[in-house]
Design a protein around this motif. Sequence first.
Motif, PDB file in Angstrom:
ATOM      1  N   ASN A  67     155.716  18.996  37.299  1.00 52.03           N
ATOM      2  CA  ASN A  67     154.765  19.532  36.337  1.00 52.03           C
ATOM      3  C   ASN A  67     153.362  19.516  36.935  1.00 52.03           C
ATOM      4  N   HIS A  68     152.437  20.126  36.225  1.00 51.57           N
ATOM      5  CA  HIS A  68     151.072  20.266  36.715  1.00 51.57           C
ATOM      6  C   HIS A  68     150.393  18.902  36.843  1.00 51.57           C
ATOM      7  N   ALA A  69     149.774  18.652  37.995  1.00 52.58           N
ATOM      8  CA  ALA A  69     149.136  17.357  38.243  1.00 52.58           C
ATOM      9  C   ALA A  69     147.885  17.147  37.398  1.00 52.58           C
ATOM     10  N   GLY A  70     147.272  18.239  36.953  1.00 51.62           N
ATOM     11  CA  GLY A  70     146.031  18.089  36.199  1.00 51.62           C
ATOM     12  C   GLY A  70     146.199  18.084  34.701  1.00 51.62           C
ATOM     13  N   THR A  71     147.255  18.691  34.189  1.00 47.08           N
ATOM     14  CA  THR A  71     147.369  18.868  32.745  1.00 47.08           C
ATOM     15  C   THR A  71     148.422  17.983  32.087  1.00 47.08           C
ATOM     16  N   THR A  72     149.151  17.201  32.872  1.00 48.22           N
ATOM     17  CA  THR A  72     150.202  16.347  32.315  1.00 48.22           C
ATOM     18  C   THR A  72     149.683  14.915  32.197  1.00 48.22           C
ATOM     19  N   PRO A  73     149.528  14.407  30.966  1.00 49.32           N
ATOM     20  CA  PRO A  73     149.022  13.030  30.789  1.00 49.32           C
ATOM     21  C   PRO A  73     149.922  12.004  31.488  1.00 49.32           C
ATOM     22  N   MET A  74     149.335  10.907  31.910  1.00 49.42           N
ATOM     23  CA  MET A  74     150.081   9.878  32.626  1.00 49.42           C
ATOM     24  C   MET A  74     151.227   9.330  31.787  1.00 49.42           C
ATOM     25  N   THR A  75     151.014   9.239  30.464  1.00 50.64           N
ATOM     26  CA  THR A  75     152.049   8.645  29.609  1.00 50.64           C
ATOM     27  C   THR A  75     153.211   9.600  29.340  1.00 50.64           C
ATOM     28  N   MET A  76     153.075  10.848  29.709  1.00 47.01           N
ATOM     29  CA  MET A  76     154.116  11.841  29.420  1.00 47.01           C
ATOM     30  C   MET A  76     154.849  12.306  30.676  1.00 47.01           C
ATOM     31  N   ARG A  77     154.638  11.629  31.759  1.00 48.17           N
ATOM     32  CA  ARG A  77     155.220  12.076  33.031  1.00 48.17           C
ATOM     33  C   ARG A  77     156.598  11.476  33.277  1.00 48.17           C
ATOM     34  N   VAL A  97     151.241  19.047  42.293  1.00 44.42           N
ATOM     35  CA  VAL A  97     152.418  19.091  41.430  1.00 44.42           C
ATOM     36  C   VAL A  97     153.078  17.712  41.408  1.00 44.42           C
ATOM     37  N   ILE A  98     153.385  17.211  40.222  1.00 46.14           N
ATOM     38  CA  ILE A  98     154.129  15.957  40.088  1.00 46.14           C
ATOM     39  C   ILE A  98     155.513  16.139  40.716  1.00 46.14           C
ATOM     40  N   ALA A  99     155.943  15.183  41.486  1.00 44.52           N
ATOM     41  CA  ALA A  99     157.237  15.306  42.163  1.00 44.52           C
ATOM     42  C   ALA A  99     158.379  15.353  41.158  1.00 44.52           C
ATOM     43  N   GLY A 100     159.192  16.400  41.247  1.00 43.67           N
ATOM     44  CA  GLY A 100     160.336  16.525  40.368  1.00 43.67           C
ATOM     45  C   GLY A 100     161.552  15.756  40.854  1.00 43.67           C
ATOM     46  N   SER A 101     161.649  15.571  42.156  1.00 44.31           N
ATOM     47  CA  SER A 101     162.755  14.781  42.704  1.00 44.31           C
ATOM     48  C   SER A 101     162.332  14.140  44.015  1.00 44.31           C
ATOM     49  N   VAL A 102     162.940  13.011  44.302  1.00 38.24           N
ATOM     50  CA  VAL A 102     162.709  12.306  45.565  1.00 38.24           C
ATOM     51  C   VAL A 102     164.053  11.823  46.093  1.00 38.24           C
ATOM     52  N   ASP A 103     164.294  12.081  47.353  1.00 34.25           N
ATOM     53  CA  ASP A 103     165.455  11.536  48.060  1.00 34.25           C
ATOM     54  C   ASP A 103     164.961  10.480  49.043  1.00 34.25           C
ATOM     55  N   PHE A 104     165.627   9.336  49.079  1.00 33.63           N
ATOM     56  CA  PHE A 104     165.293   8.343  50.099  1.00 33.63           C
ATOM     57  C   PHE A 104     166.549   7.604  50.539  1.00 33.63           C
ATOM     58  N   THR A 105     166.465   7.032  51.721  1.00 29.81           N
ATOM     59  CA  THR A 105     167.583   6.268  52.265  1.00 29.81           C
ATOM     60  C   THR A 105     167.328   4.785  52.082  1.00 29.81           C
ATOM     61  N   LEU A 106     168.408   4.034  51.975  1.00 32.26           N
ATOM     62  CA  LEU A 106     168.323   2.577  51.874  1.00 32.26           C
ATOM     63  C   LEU A 106     169.293   1.977  52.880  1.00 32.26           C
ATOM     64  N   ASP A 107     168.779   1.149  53.772  1.00 27.93           N
ATOM     65  CA  ASP A 107     169.558   0.498  54.822  1.00 27.93           C
ATOM     66  C   ASP A 107     169.475  -1.011  54.586  1.00 27.93           C
ATOM     67  N   ILE A 108     170.621  -1.648  54.374  1.00 23.68           N
ATOM     68  CA  ILE A 108     170.676  -3.091  54.104  1.00 23.68           C
ATOM     69  C   ILE A 108     171.564  -3.753  55.157  1.00 23.68           C
ATOM     70  N   ARG A 109     171.111  -4.877  55.714  1.00 27.01           N
ATOM     71  CA  ARG A 109     171.870  -5.553  56.773  1.00 27.01           C
ATOM     72  C   ARG A 109     171.845  -7.065  56.565  1.00 27.01           C
TER      73      ARG A 109
END
Length: 410
Positions: free
Chosen positions: A221-231, A272-284
């Motif tokens: 969503n729009h970075a300027g018009t979307t309130p922090m509490t509604m993101r 633009v507020i990020a709609g999705s994020v992909d990340f990797t997790l490596d545990i050892r």
Amino acid sequence: MIRELTRLLDELSDYSEGTDPGVTRLLYTDAWLDAQRYLAGQMAEAGLETRFDAVGNLYGRLPGTEPGAKVILTGSHIDTVRSGGKYDGAYGVVAGVAALMYLKRMYGAPKRPLEVVSFCEEEGSRFPLAYWGSGNVTGVYDWRHVGDMVDEDGVSLREAMLRSGFGKEELGECRRSDLAAYVELHIEQGMVLEHMQKRIGIVETIVGQRRYAVTLEGTANHAGTTPMTMRQDAAAGAAECIVRLEALASQWGEPLVATVGKIEAQPNTPNVIAGSVDFTLDIRHADEWKLNAFSELALSEIERIALRRRLKHRMTPWLSTKPVPMNQALARGAERICQQLILPYRRMVSGAGHDAQLLAAACPAAMVFVPSRGGISHSPSEYTDPAMLADGVAMLVSMLYELAYEEQLS
């Protein structure tokens, strides 16, 4: 011996693709093939019997005098990551050549056969697999059944293998059932030995690993018009997950490590507020129960954060390996040799994977580390002082002498 060792390392590092810094030597490329041929020539000049197997593992053999005796094997891998260093893998191979040269010159033929191996692949840098060399030796892979895997250019593994002159029955069987022991000498690729001012690391266990692909989905969503509490901000959710995972891993303490190494946000636009994020997790971890327990905790924390932030979440496992203990009799022998040679040492866990973890299923296996300056590896800046490289070879010579000439391993 130091001069011979550094010469081999320097000359081997010349076999590299492209003009980027460091060494790039990927499986079944021209640089890789030329490097294996160079090593075969060096082994032959040292008086070793040389052969390639069907996948391109290279062996140099010093025959034994005892009929039917099983082989004492040493070595490591010849391939590299892109723009890697000249010590990772290569050090274990050239150290094995130098050690067998020295033993042959000083003591003649051993009772048990001695072999040095240059495994064709370990890193997984070209095709979506790793340990292709040692995996074929131990039966994890079978070169006759490679499937349809391709590299980033669409070249299949089978095509590349055949193009390099391998993948042929006449080259002989890869799988080995004649191994009495395997000893791998390697740079640490970490900073523990340097920090603790130790010259030798004796590996007790190679850690198990869990790797996950994590996706968080919110609303772009729009970075300027979307309130922090509604993101429903996927990037903020990912950030909270990453900080939480770091805190949890720190609380658990060594040798557990958890790493988020790759992050991709969509639509990846500044306003633009990020709609999705992909990340990797490596545990050892070196303990399987603790590895499983922390992995479950980490996934539950990601889920908790995602639900609180009203984000959809998906967590897909894509790698699971168990911790692999090294042979304790060989480790005790290495410890005794360190004491005899007056080399400061420590027992330690290997946080990186190595060929030795596959060989451990086929025969008693040991790993010995020498320090890495600054803990840097997989980089052109990778470096170990020649005197420390020589310490490792001295260790290797003594271990191989006991195993092959004195037959101390039962």
